[in-house]
Design a protein around this motif. Structure first.
Motif: not given
Length: 155
Positions: A17-21, A24-26, A86-88, A148-151
């Motif tokens: 989840g951390c990696e994907i998010f 998606l967000t930068g 990092g932020e995530i 992706r929807r959350l981001a």
């Protein structure tokens, strides 16, 4: 800068989840609390950092006990350290750790990752301590679509 903490049982998909998010967000992926506890555990066990980290799921109780020792005087130390990189991030274990981090304003959004995995005895809290729950019970693509929807919603 917005910060996001992924929480859940061991092997629920927090790291993923951390990696994907992050992709998606930068926002930068700091990794999970285990990354920041690994040096402490390795020193205590007389192992290399790599070996200690690789065996973390096999030695959950030892990792938990050493994490408790590290957090004894500052319950939010691991989360605070993680968010300096990092932020995530993700993976807190102790309820006092979560409560202290939230009291300090660490983590703008807390995401519980719900997956059909065995209860992790090292995790002292549950989805009620997070802001939202994301199910990770299907494919990786389905999980990524939810993130992706959350981001997109979070902007």
């Amino acid at each position: 800068m917005k910060t996001v903490i992924f929480a859940g049982m061991g092997r629920s998909g927090k790291d993923t989840g951390c990696e994907i998010f992050a992709s998606l967000t930068g926002l930068r992926n700091a990794g999970t609390c285990s990354v920041y506890l690994a040096d402490y555990v390795a020193a205590a066990l007389g192992q290399s950092r790599e070996q200690a980290y690789a065996e973390r799921h096999l030695k959950r109780e030892i990792w938990r006990a050493l994490g408790d020792e590290m957090r004894r005087h500052d319950p939010a130390i691991i989360i605070r350290t993680m968010l300096q990189h990092g932020e995530i991030g993700g993976g807190p274990r102790e309820l006092a750790e979560v409560e202290a981090a939230r009291a300090e304003g660490l983590g703008d959004l807390w995401v519980w990752v719900d997956r059909d995995v065995p209860v992790d005895p090292t995790v002292e809290y549950g989805p009620g301590h997070c802001d939202i729950v994301i199910e990770n019970k299907g494919t990786l693509d389905e999980y990524a679509a939810k993130l992706r929807r959350l981001a997109a919603f979070a902007g």
